[in-house]
Write an enzyme that holds these catalytic residues in place. Structure first.
Site, mmCIF file in Angstrom:
data_model
loop_
_atom_site.group_PDB
_atom_site.id
_atom_site.type_symbol
_atom_site.label_atom_id
_atom_site.label_comp_id
_atom_site.label_asym_id
_atom_site.label_seq_id
_atom_site.Cartn_x
_atom_site.Cartn_y
_atom_site.Cartn_z
ATOM 1 N N ARG A 224 -5.001 -5.108 -7.662
ATOM 2 C CA ARG A 224 -4.680 -5.626 -6.337
ATOM 3 C C ARG A 224 -3.751 -6.827 -6.482
ATOM 4 O O ARG A 224 -3.837 -7.590 -7.461
ATOM 5 C CB ARG A 224 -5.954 -6.052 -5.594
ATOM 6 C CG ARG A 224 -6.792 -4.885 -5.073
ATOM 7 C CD ARG A 224 -6.086 -4.129 -3.971
ATOM 8 N NE ARG A 224 -6.904 -3.073 -3.377
ATOM 9 C CZ ARG A 224 -6.909 -1.816 -3.771
ATOM 10 N NH1 ARG A 224 -6.143 -1.448 -4.804
ATOM 11 N NH2 ARG A 224 -7.651 -0.915 -3.154
ATOM 12 N N HIS A 272 2.871 0.024 -4.904
ATOM 13 C CA HIS A 272 1.452 0.387 -4.793
ATOM 14 C C HIS A 272 1.302 1.906 -4.874
ATOM 15 O O HIS A 272 0.644 2.533 -4.033
ATOM 16 C CB HIS A 272 0.844 -0.139 -3.491
ATOM 17 C CG HIS A 272 -0.655 -0.287 -3.566
ATOM 18 N ND1 HIS A 272 -1.341 -1.258 -2.891
ATOM 19 C CD2 HIS A 272 -1.600 0.434 -4.249
ATOM 20 C CE1 HIS A 272 -2.636 -1.144 -3.134
ATOM 21 N NE2 HIS A 272 -2.809 -0.128 -3.966
#
Length: 309
Positions: A224, A272
């Protein structure tokens, strides 16, 4: 009773089709067209969904996160009290993450950035051959994703270490836990972050950690964006403390156009996309949890709220 589906618009129909392929009897409603809130018994959601919205459904029995990470569900106000949350543990999701890790470990190990630079400058020069047995890999986060990546790297001949909050044993991997992180970092040439994002791990890729690595180490982050202190990473890259970084996640996302990471010569950037959930692969476990929730049976891959993942 109905299932509410809320994810990126371009994948909504794929998810609906995958769930119906497993159980054609499901009534699936696509957010924001939820219909009568009292009809919704399960919500299958991804990061952009507003948790406050889920408090509109009085008969909600289950929330399913469409990925391995669940930190987005813990953003205030969090999920409705008393409603269980499940995450995905999917073989294809795990395989995809391991592929991304191997791709970038090998990219740095085999000096691909240096050779691409030479190509751009039309330089024909052989670099010193790297020794796999001497390139030490360290993985922080030995969950499903980290353990699989560690095993695959070890199978290629890399010496692999892993760190987790609690002690773990993984055959062929040197395992550390707790305060052992400092020892592992000292002997890590390529660091891979696959941790869950919790208050304890937020900002872990900071100046203290980065300067604990041997000078010239590499960093991979596919966990993350909240794990990385951007200013510290840029300083480490510019100083040569970190020789290169492969970064798949950022905070915020999408990454702003003026971010220096876009054009940094030592950064390999992906949006991502290290491992994207494939609906047809993940749907069976989602449907199983819906059936279990209906029957009042124990759920699989249940999120531990006390641990944060």
């Amino acid at each position: 009773m109905a299932v509410l589906l809320s994810t990126k618009a371009h994948t909504m129909q794929d998810w609906k089709a995958a769930l119906l392929a497993v159980d054609p009897s499901l009534e699936i409603r696509l957010f924001p067209d939820a219909g009568d809130p009292a009809d919704i018994e399960a919500a299958v959601v991804w990061t952009a969904h507003d948790m406050m919205e889920l408090r509109r459904y009085p008969n909600l029995k289950l929330i399913v996160s469409m990925g391995a990470g669940v930190d987005h569900l813990f953003r205030p106000p969090g999920p409705p009290p008393g409603v269980p949350v499940a995450r995905l543990v999917d073989t294809r999701l795990t395989q995809g993450m391991s592929e991304w890790v191997l791709l970038n470990v090998l990219r740095f190990h085999r000096q691909d950035p240096e050779y691409r630079d030479q190509q751009a400058r039309k330089v024909w020069e052989e670099l010193s051959a790297p020794d796999t047995s001497e390139r030490r890999i360290g993985i922080i986060g030995l969950g499903e994703l980290g353990t699989d990546a560690a095993r695959k790297l070890a199978a290629l001949g890399f010496p692999v270490s892993g760190w987790s909050r609690r002690p773990k044993t993984v055959e062929g991997i040197t395992c550390y836990s707790g305060a052992g992180l400092a020892e592992m970092l000292k002997q890590t040439d390529i660091l891979v972050c696959l941790l869950p994002l919790t208050p304890e791990t937020r900002g872990i890729l900071n100046k203290d950690l980065l300067w604990s690595l041997p000078r010239g180490a590499y960093v991979l982050n596919a966990a993350r964006g909240g794990h990385m202190v951007a200013e510290d990473m840029l300083r480490a890259l510019d100083s040569g403390q970190i020789a290169g970084a492969a970064l798949d996640v950022f905070e915020p996302e999408p990454l702003p156009a003026d971010s220096p990471f876009w054009t940094h010569p030592k950064v390999i950037l992906t949006p991502h996309a290290a491992s994207i959930t494939i609906p047809s692969s993940a749907a069976p476990q989602v449907v199983e949890n819906i059936h279990r929730a209906r029957a009042g049976e124990p759920l699989i891959n249940l999120v531990d709220f006390s641990a944060g993942y």
